[in-house]
Design a protein around this motif. Structure first.
Motif: not given
Length: 309
Positions: A253, A259-260
């Protein structure tokens, strides 16, 4: 504290309440503890045989009549798996609807019911789990009630690793109608109902996942080594052990985002350890993500920040 006790004389589904005997915790308004009632349930299930009557007095007679009562809409833990670690008690909700004849008083002090879960076959269950307390039922009409109970799990002495599988729910109700369990019992006066295959639930072994990205800080273009370990509860050794040969995602991230994204997927080694390398590009967080299996829940490691210079 509850103890296990295998009852060799059981037939049919008798083991569902006799494999384990709970602490004496009476429901509000009744003088019966669960240990008393589980013995009575055991006896009611085979009241036609002398082995059951010998649970109480030698002069017990009769056969329980069929209680006009059924269970429906059973949900264990709101439809989610039950996840247990190695020591701490786990308590999950059980909710269901009871439909009964109008002349049955669910609030009577000698009327009791419960929903339990079991593993294995109905005729010969390998293990049984149930709640420490009696459920609370609220009438919704003259013949229906909504009930809420619990399943209480003690992994330090109730579980083995084989218990990480699918379990089924069974409900029972018993109306003593004034019969005194401490004296000779006339089973003709006692009503009994039992219903199997009410719902299913899954018991899972609690999982842990770690991550460490190094070196920190690191120059852009250099190699970052990301290590970690996937482990899960072992209900037989009461320790956490590496979960071997499992696919785990390495995710990243970027700093300032939420968001990963998956960088690559690797597998744990023979001890559950993880190790891989990536090239340093921008500041951000690395984590490992395990999607879970039927016996072990999904888990994500807490992201490890790397300062790229």
């Amino acid at each position: 504290m509850r103890i296990r006790a295998t009852v060799a004389a059981l037939s049919g589904a008798l083991a569902l309440s006799a494999l384990a005997a709970p602490a004496v915790q009476a429901a509000e308004g009744t003088s019966y503890g669960k240990d008393d009632v589980l013995k009575a349930v055991q006896a009611a299930r085979q009241a036609s045989g002398e082995s059951a009557r010998s649970t109480y007095a030698t002069q017990d007679t009769g056969t329980p009549y069929a209680l006009d009562l059924s269970f429906s809409n059973v949900k264990v833990n709101n439809g989610k798996p039950i996840v247990a670690g190695i020591a701490n008690q786990v308590t999950v909700p059980v909710t269901y609807t009871v439909t009964h004849a109008a002349d049955i008083d669910l609030d009577a002090p000698d009327f009791l019911l419960d929903v339990e879960i079991y593993r294995g076959s109905y005729d010969d269950p390998a293990n049984v789990l149930f709640g420490d307390e009696w459920p609370a039922c609220t009438a919704t009409s003259a013949t229906t009630a909504d009930c809420k109970g619990t399943i209480d799990v003690y992994p330090d002495f109730e579980l083995t690793n084989a218990d990480a599988t699918t379990w089924k729910a069974v409900g029972y109700a018993i109306d003593f109608n004034g019969e005194d369990l401490d004296n000779d019992v006339n089973w003709d006066n006692i009503g009994y109902a039992e219903q199997s295959d009410l719902a299913t639930t899954r018991l899972q072994r609690y999982s842990k996942l770690t991550v460490n990205a190094s070196p920190e800080p690191v120059k852009k273009g250099r190699t970052i080594t990301v290590t970690g370990k996937l482990s899960r509860a072992n209900w037989e050794t009461h320790k956490y052990a590496g979960y071997t040969n499992q696919s785990v995602k390495l995710q990243f991230r970027k700093k300032g985002t939420s968001t990963y994204t998956t960088v690559k997927t690797i597998k744990t080694n023979s001890t559950g350890n993880l190790s891989t390398t990536v090239t340093a590009s921008v500041d951000g967080y690395f984590r490992y993500r395990f999607e879970g299996t039927s016996t072990t829940p999904a888990v994500s490691a807490t992201g490890d920040f790397v300062d790229v210079q």
